[in-house]
Every structure is written in C-alpha cells, then in structure tokens.
Design a protein around this motif. Structure first.
Motif, PDB file in Angstrom:
ATOM      1  N   ASN A  15       0.824  -1.211   0.000  1.00 52.63           N
ATOM      2  CA  ASN A  15       0.000   0.000   0.000  1.00 52.63           C
ATOM      3  C   ASN A  15       0.853   1.254   0.000  1.00 52.63           C
ATOM      4  OD1 ASN A  15      -2.262  -1.589   0.150  1.00 52.63           O
ATOM      5  ND2 ASN A  15      -2.371  -1.507   2.384  1.00 52.63           N
ATOM      6  N   LYS A  16       1.883   1.230   0.835  1.00 53.68           N
ATOM      7  CA  LYS A  16       2.662   2.443   1.002  1.00 53.68           C
ATOM      8  C   LYS A  16       4.036   2.093   1.563  1.00 53.68           C
ATOM      9  CE  LYS A  16       2.038   7.028   2.988  1.00 53.68           C
ATOM     10  NZ  LYS A  16       1.255   7.865   3.881  1.00 53.68           N
ATOM     11  N   LYS A  18       6.771   3.649   3.934  1.00 56.61           N
ATOM     12  CA  LYS A  18       7.015   4.771   4.853  1.00 56.61           C
ATOM     13  C   LYS A  18       8.528   4.974   4.978  1.00 56.61           C
ATOM     14  CE  LYS A  18       4.246   2.798   7.899  1.00 56.61           C
ATOM     15  NZ  LYS A  18       3.493   2.513   9.126  1.00 56.61           N
ATOM     16  N   GLU A  34       3.649   0.817  -4.642  1.00 56.86           N
ATOM     17  CA  GLU A  34       2.230   0.572  -4.406  1.00 56.86           C
ATOM     18  C   GLU A  34       1.647  -0.345  -5.488  1.00 56.86           C
ATOM     19  OE1 GLU A  34       0.031   4.204  -4.135  1.00 56.86           O
ATOM     20  OE2 GLU A  34      -1.874   3.153  -4.357  1.00 56.86           O
ATOM     21  N   ASP A 352       1.482  13.032  -2.102  1.00 56.93           N
ATOM     22  CA  ASP A 352       2.652  12.149  -1.993  1.00 56.93           C
ATOM     23  C   ASP A 352       3.856  12.909  -2.529  1.00 56.93           C
ATOM     24  OD1 ASP A 352       4.261  10.015  -1.508  1.00 56.93           O
ATOM     25  OD2 ASP A 352       3.238   8.630  -2.868  1.00 56.93           O
ATOM     26  N   ASN A 356       8.447   9.700  -5.308  1.00 55.43           N
ATOM     27  CA  ASN A 356       7.716   8.433  -5.250  1.00 55.43           C
ATOM     28  C   ASN A 356       6.765   8.301  -6.434  1.00 55.43           C
ATOM     29  OD1 ASN A 356       9.021   8.147  -2.848  1.00 55.43           O
ATOM     30  ND2 ASN A 356       7.298   8.947  -1.653  1.00 55.43           N
TER      31      ASN A 356
END
Lengths: 786, 52
Positions: A15-16, A18, A34, A352, A356
C-alpha cells in the motif's frame, strides 16, 4: 498491517512505503511500490532478516525495515494490481550522444548489480576482472578496447547500480561517468530472468535521452524457464535495440558489438527517442522547469544533459543535480523557486512526494511494456532449483550447521588435499637446493642462493597448492550464490553488534585480499560506517596470511589442523565484530543504515570461471614470489649474514645473533617479550609489514641453520616456540598476533586512498597492532595458567 | 672476490627494488591497474582516474 507482520508463505499487496530519505527511495527503486505483490519466503535461521519475493526475484530485508512497508493481505487476486499507465507516449527526440562520427566508439557498461556486466566485459575485452554471483563485486571503472567492424570500441565496465541516483560512491561513479564523460553508447546489461526490476534503470536511461543498447543477459535462463518474451516488440516500443546474450557462453557478443556499431552509425531502423509520460500535473511541471532551465542555465550544460532529465532530477530532489545546476546557473534562486513551487503543486495534487510518484510511474511504464511482451512461467527449473537448495541452505535449524560444515570442509581440504602437491614442491625445492649447493663453489654466493633465495622463496612457494584449494572453494561459493546466503544467515549477529549490513561483502572479499575489500566499501553510503568497515577489514584472514597459518598449524597442531584453521579465521571475524562495536560506540558513532540485499538464484559455476579465479590467484602469488618476496629474502639474508665474525670458529647461531638482523630483533625484544616471542619471531613480524608471506620466508631464512629436514622440523628443534615443554601456547599466540597485527603497506595505502586521509591509515596501523598486542598478551598470559 | 661482488650487487638491487615498490605502493597502486593485489606496480596515475 506492515510487511514485518506478514506470516511466512503469505502474500500481500504493497500500500505504502514509509520511512524517509535514501532507504525509501532505494527500496522503491527495487520494486517495492504501491500495488505490487510481495511474498514472505522465510526468516533467516536467527529470525532476522527475512527473505521476500517480489517481481520474480528474492530479496533479504531486516524486520525493522520491513516494518516501514505498509501492506494489505486482503488481495483477492495474486497478480500485481499496478496498472499499466498507458503513458508511454512516443515522441521524436534528439539523441544527445553518438554525434561524433569517427572510428572510436566510447561505450559505458551499466546495469543492476549481479546482472553479468563484468562477465560480458571480460568476454568482450579478453580481460579477467573479478566476477561473482552477488552484487557489489565491481566498485571501480575498468576500461578495455576491442576492434570490431573497422571501429575501436572503448568499453568501460561500471559498478552495478539499481538506479542513477548517486547514494554511495560506487553509484556516484556510474552517475558521474554518464553525465561527465558522455559515452557514445550506453550498453545496458539487463538480467533477462528478472526484467521488471532491471528495466527500471533502463527507464532512467530513456529519460536521459542518450543512445542505449540493451543486452538481455542470461537469456538462456529466460528461455529454459519457459517464459516467452517478444523483445523485438519491446525494441520497437522503446526505440532501443534489445539483444539476447549469454555472457558465460560467449553467446550474442558479436551481435552486441554489431548493434553498437550500427546504432552509432545511425543505421538502426528502430532507433528513436521516447518520453515516459508522467501524466498531469507532473508533465506540466517538467515543462515549466525546462523552460526556466533553458532560460537561466549554461547552454553547454544542457547540451550534454537532457533538460527534461535535469527537470526530473530537480523534481526528485536529487542533491547532485541541485549542486550541478547551482554551480552553473547564476540565477539558481529563480530555478529553485520554480522547482519548489512545482513540487508543491504536485504534492497537493497527489498527497505524496514527487520522487515516489516518478518511481511509481516508471514501474507503471514497465508493467505496461511487459504486459504486451512478456509471458512469465513462475515454475522455471532455475527457480525450482533455487527454492529446493534454499530449503536446506537457509533452513532455520540446518542453515547454520550447513554453513559451519562447508567451512570445515573447505579448511580440511586445504590441508589434506594440499598436502601431497605441497610435499612434491618441497621435494623439488630441496633437490634444487642440494644441486645448487654442490654446483656453486662454497662461499658467499652459495650461502645467498641456498640459505637466502631458495630457503626464503621456496619456504613460501610450497604453500601455493593450499592457497589454490582455498580459493577454489571461495570462488565456488561466490559463483554459485551461496555467499549471499551466508550474509542472510549471519546478518542478525552482525546487526546486533552494530556492523553495517553493507559491510558484509567487503568483509567477505577481505578473505581474499584486504585491498579490493577496502575498495569495495564504496558501496557504503555512510562515511562513518565506511571507515569502521575499512578499519576492521584487516582482521579478516587474507590469502597472504594463509602460508603463515599453514606453516604454524601444520607444524604445531598436526592432529586437528582444519579445526585450528577454522578457529583462527573465526577469531578474526569475532575480533572484527567486537572492534566494529567498539568504534561505533566511541569515535565513529553513527546510525545503522538499512540493508536490502538481493538473493541471486543459484547458478552452476563454469569450469572456465573457476579456473580463471584460481589462475588469477596463482599468478598473483607467483608474481609476488619473483618480486617482493625474492627481494625481501635477499635483504633479510644479508642482514643476517653481515657483519661477518672475526672468529672463524663462531657458531651459526652466534653469527646470526650478532648480525644486523639479530640486533634489530634484540631491540624489539622489550615490545614482544610479554607475548613470549623470541627475537627471530620479532624480526619475522617486522618484515611482514611489506607482505605477510615474508613472515614465512624470514622464519625460513633465520632457521635455515637449525637441524631438520624441513622448516617444520627446524622450527621445532629451534625451541623458538617452546614454553614449559610445549610449543602450542607460544605458536598459537604467534598465530593470533599475525592474524591481527598491522595491515600490509598496500592495505594501509588503500585505507588512505579510500578514506581520503592519512589520519585513518595511520590510525589503522596503531589500532590493529594495539588490538593484536592486547589479545596476544591475554592469550599468552591466560594460557600459562591453563 | 667475484662472489662477494655479485652478492653485494644483488643485495643493493634488492633493497632498491623494495624501496621503489614501496614508493609506488604509497602512490596508490590498486587492482584496477594491476588486476590483482600484488600492488607493487607503478600505477598511481591510472588509479587517480578511477577513484571517486
């Protein structure tokens, strides 16, 4: 949930990602974006790190880093959901390089780590640069010239890199070479069995607007796997020639050279430049930054670097590009304010960071391109083989015992198999000595040749078979891919004591030679971690120390030589780990950097590759014999021969004790007496600074007057290592000192060159010698009471 | 006498060889040029090009 919570055998969608900075960017560049599916393969035997599978390749990540990746297990489909962004808009574009039409073509060889660049380079150039089945073997530039089709192709092998962002020194080499040297053609070596991740670098080369030829290396693995790949279609889509190659079998080399020449001459029909479309509003931002760049930047700068690429790098917050633009643009502030404004617009639109989004868009482009050209077969023989071997090799219970068993086997073979050729060489050397003793009239020259040259050089030469056997095993482990598994198995221990993850490969290379190992620290981006690694590498047992080990262990520990050799190697690693911990807690405090390492598929080493490794080692060893060891033997002999005594009846021992070398030995006695060494051992230690093998030749010369058929017998009869009727304590203390004391001069210079300061080179001398003295003192004095 | 002369020449040459090799090593000879780690060849200039 985060990735570290995912159970073994389970799959999840990313999903992401970090975290911050280089870790986040690096892990995304390696495919953790993602929408991608990631599978947990297994935990390392010590539970950390964890092996994951993504985009068809395996990667090792520590749990702490995996915790930064947010995933969702609720994936109804096991297929990646990342969409083809459908955005590979084809535009006619200019070609920045390859404009010069002469007979020299400059080619830069770039690609992901472990994609086979150096193997390809070796076959094209006829050179024998070091290769291995793990990333990080090449850390510097190597250039060779080859004649083809009336052209001189000047080909430069560059270190492996996942992207063109300059994080560490080796990546900076690649980045700077392409930007500053402007090669005519970039030969992008791609691992055909792992296209998706490898093509990320290709998309960056597309952005750079330079001429690229792609070598689809290891194409046989792709074919054998049953995977179908229409590389012709991908060539048409991207405007880049894709050429299948199998560097290890020399297949496709001619094709590559032919395509380089035809591309250089503009004879490739498919050749055109495309832009990867990053969509709205990124494309609008790129356009506005381009405009301001073209208005305010040096024209020469933008003629070598694509303004679109520069705009992208500025949006990605690339430090190196920011500096370049700052240095070349008087109106940098205006450019910078436009870039910041555009980043703000993009961030607001997507919530975002720009870098990325750009990474995600590139993977979207790749996914789209491969959707139309690639049909993957996941159950390839290579993947099945790797899975089966890893079921044992990295098993949570059996992984460590198997590793220890391999190490024991290696050291046992070094002694047992090496014994027979060693005896034969010894026989030849003794025969030569006897012949020369009778052939040359008695006198000074006879003494020099028999007691100096033959004793000194021959004393070291006998260990050549042992060295070859040890390096056969090391080369086998490297080429099969097992070395990367060793890192996976022991990572947790190393991490606990503060050793940087990327220190592993340099330390493993240190088992061969400390100099390339210190150069291999270029892969470490933290300066402090890099210096810590450089300072502890000399504690690893390099090949030059092996003759000393074999001599001392073979002489004084004949019952269990393999275990003793294993113990010495292990003590070196243990002291390196403790020293690392000490340095990181005191003078070189710094944060531990994350470590992500690819676990390559197992490959069967070719006889040619293994023979190259062994021949390379043998030739280096023989070169040393005929050079520095020969010269040092003559000088050591002379220092032990002069001044000649007035009394002709003086014994050999008294002559030696009163010689120059005897005096040097006596001067150093106060330093070494607490360790139990006699003056002959002291002299051997001092001469070892030039090269560690000279320790053996010095011992051989200084004990040449003792009774005995070979050096081992002479060492025993001399009593040099005797303490309370046993030789074991003193000889073991001597081994420990040789293992740990000051690095050879070449290593000291390498530390200076790589750290940029003499301060660290001098520190390494004092640090290692202090550690050696303290540990040896402890061993000797504790051992006396046991 | 001949033997002594030969020995003296060999010893001087060896000492000079070691001095030159050590000096060249101090210049920064690394495996790029030497393709190994015997590292006693004079390749300081070549190495400057490849160091970051």
């Amino acid at each position: 949930m985060n990735l570290s919570e995912l159970k073994t055998g389970r799959k999840a969608l990313i999903n992401k990602v970090k975290g911050t900075g280089s870790f986040r960017k690096r892990i995304m560049e390696m495919g953790f974006v993602e929408g991608k599916t990631v599978e947990v393969i297994k935990n390392a035997p010590l539970q950390d790190p964890v092996e994951y599978r993504i985009m068809g390749y395996n990667v090792s990540i520590r749990k702490a880093e995996a915790a930064l990746i947010e995933v969702s297990e609720d994936c109804s489909t096991q297929n990646d959901t990342q969409k083809d962004n459908g955005l590979h808009v084809v535009e006619p574009g200019k070609v920045a390089n390859a404009q010069r039409q002469d007979n020299v073509i400059n080619v830069a060889l770039v690609g992901n780590p472990n994609s086979g660049k150096t193997t390809l380079f070796n076959y094209i150039s006829g050179l024998r640069e070091k290769v291995g089945n793990y990333g990080g073997v090449t850390v510097s530039l190597k250039t060779a010239e080859v004649k083809f089709g009336g052209y001189t192709i000047k080909i430069t092998d560059l270190p492996g890199t996942y992207s063109l962002t300059a994080y560490s020194d080796d990546e900076k080499i690649v980045h700077d070479f392409i930007i500053d040297q402007v090669p005519d053609i970039v030969l992008n070596v791609v691992d055909a069995s792992n296209l998706e991740r490898n093509l990320f670098l290709t998309t960056q080369l597309i952005d750079m607007d330079i001429k690229v030829v792609v070598a689809l290396n290891m194409y046989d693995e792709l074919e054998n796997s049953g995977t179908k790949f229409d590389y012709g279609l991908l060539s048409k889509m991207t405007g880049i020639p894709f050429v299948p190659t199998v560097a290890t079998k020399k297949t496709g080399i001619e094709d590559i050279l032919a395509r380089i020449v035809s591309f250089y001459n503009g004879e490739e029909d498919i050749s055109r430049h495309i832009h990867i479309n990053y969509g709205h509003p990124v494309e609008d931002s790129i356009k506005r930054i381009r405009e301001v760049l073209e208005k305010h930047t040096d024209v020469n700068f933008l003629s070598t670097i694509s303004p679109r690429y520069t705009a992208l790098k500025l949006l990605e917050n690339d430090g190196d590009f920011n500096n370049r633009v700052r240095n070349l643009s008087p109106d940098y502030r205006e450019i910078s304010s436009v870039v910041e404004k555009e980043k703000g617009i993009i961030n607001e639109h997507f919530e975002d960071e720009t870098e990325n989004l750009i990474t995600g868009a590139k993977y979207g482009f790749i996914a789209g391109a491969l959707k139309e050209t690639l049909t993957v077969n996941d159950s390839s023989p290579s993947a099945v083989r790797t899975r089966r071997i890893d079921e044992f090799a990295t098993h949570r219970i059996w992984g460590i015992p198997i590793f220890l068993a391999f190490m024991w086997l290696m050291f046992q073979a070094t002694f047992t198999i090496g014994e027979h050729p060693m005896n034969f060489i010894e026989f030849l050397i003794d025969g030569t000595a006897d012949f020369m003793a009778g052939f040359i009239p008695q006198g000074m020259l006879n003494d020099l040749i028999v007691d100096g040259i033959i004793a000194g050089v021959g004393g070291v030469l006998v260990f050549l078979p042992n060295i070859l056997i040890l390096f056969f095993f090391i080369s086998f482990f490297e080429d099969t891919g097992y070395m990367a598994r060793v890192v996976f198995i022991v990572d947790r221990v190393m991490h606990r004591i503060g050793l940087h993850g990327k220190s592993f490969i340099p330390m493993l290379i240190g088992f061969g030679c400390s100099v390339p190992a210190i150069m291999a620290t270029r892969t470490i981006n933290s300066k402090k971690n890099r210096i810590v690694t450089m300072l502890v590498i000399p504690f690893m047992s390099c090949g030059a120390k092996l003759p000393v080990y074999i001599l001392i262990i073979g002489t004084f520990f004949p019952d269990n030589p393999a275990m003793m050799l294993f113990a010495v190697y292990t003590i070196g690693v243990f002291i390196a780990m403790l020293s690392s911990l000490l340095l990181k807690k005191t003078i070189l405090r710094g944060e531990d950097a994350p470590f992500v390492m690819e676990l390559p598929p197992y490959r069967i080493p070719t006889l040619k590759s293994t023979s190259y490794h062994m021949w390379d080692k043998a030739s280096q060893y023989l070169k040393k014999m005929g050079g520095i060891i020969l010269a040092a033997s003559i000088v050591v002999w002379a220092l032990g021969y002069f001044p000649r005594p007035a009394d002709e009846d003086a014994t050999d021992l008294s002559v030696l004790e009163n010689s120059y070398i005897g005096r040097i030995g006596r001067i150093s006695e106060p330093v070494f007496e607490p360790l139990g060494f006699d003056w002959k051992s002291n002299v051997a230690i001092v001469t070892g600074f030039a090269a560690k093998e000279i320790v053996v030749s010095t011992l051989s010369i200084l004990h040449s007057t003792e009774e005995g058929d070979d050096l081992s017998e002479r060492l025993i009869n001399s009593g040099s290592f005797e303490h309370n009727g046993s030789h074991r304590l003193k000889s073991f203390t001597f081994l420990i000192f040789i293992l740990l004391y000051l690095p050879c001069i070449a290593t000291v210079v390498a530390v200076k060159n790589e750290s940029g300061k003499w301060k660290w080179a001098i520190f390494s001398i004092f640090f290692t010698t202090s550690v050696a003295w303290i540990v040896s003192f402890a061993v000797f004095n504790i051992g006396k009471f046991l | 006498m001949i033997q002594t002369t030969i020995v003296i020449i060999l010893v001087i040459l060896s000492a000079a060889y070691i001095a030159v090799r050590l000096r060249n090593t101090a210049k920064g000879c690394t495996p790029e040029k030497c393709s190994g780690c015997s590292l006693y060849d004079d390749c300081g200039d070549e190495n400057k090009k490849s160091r970051p």
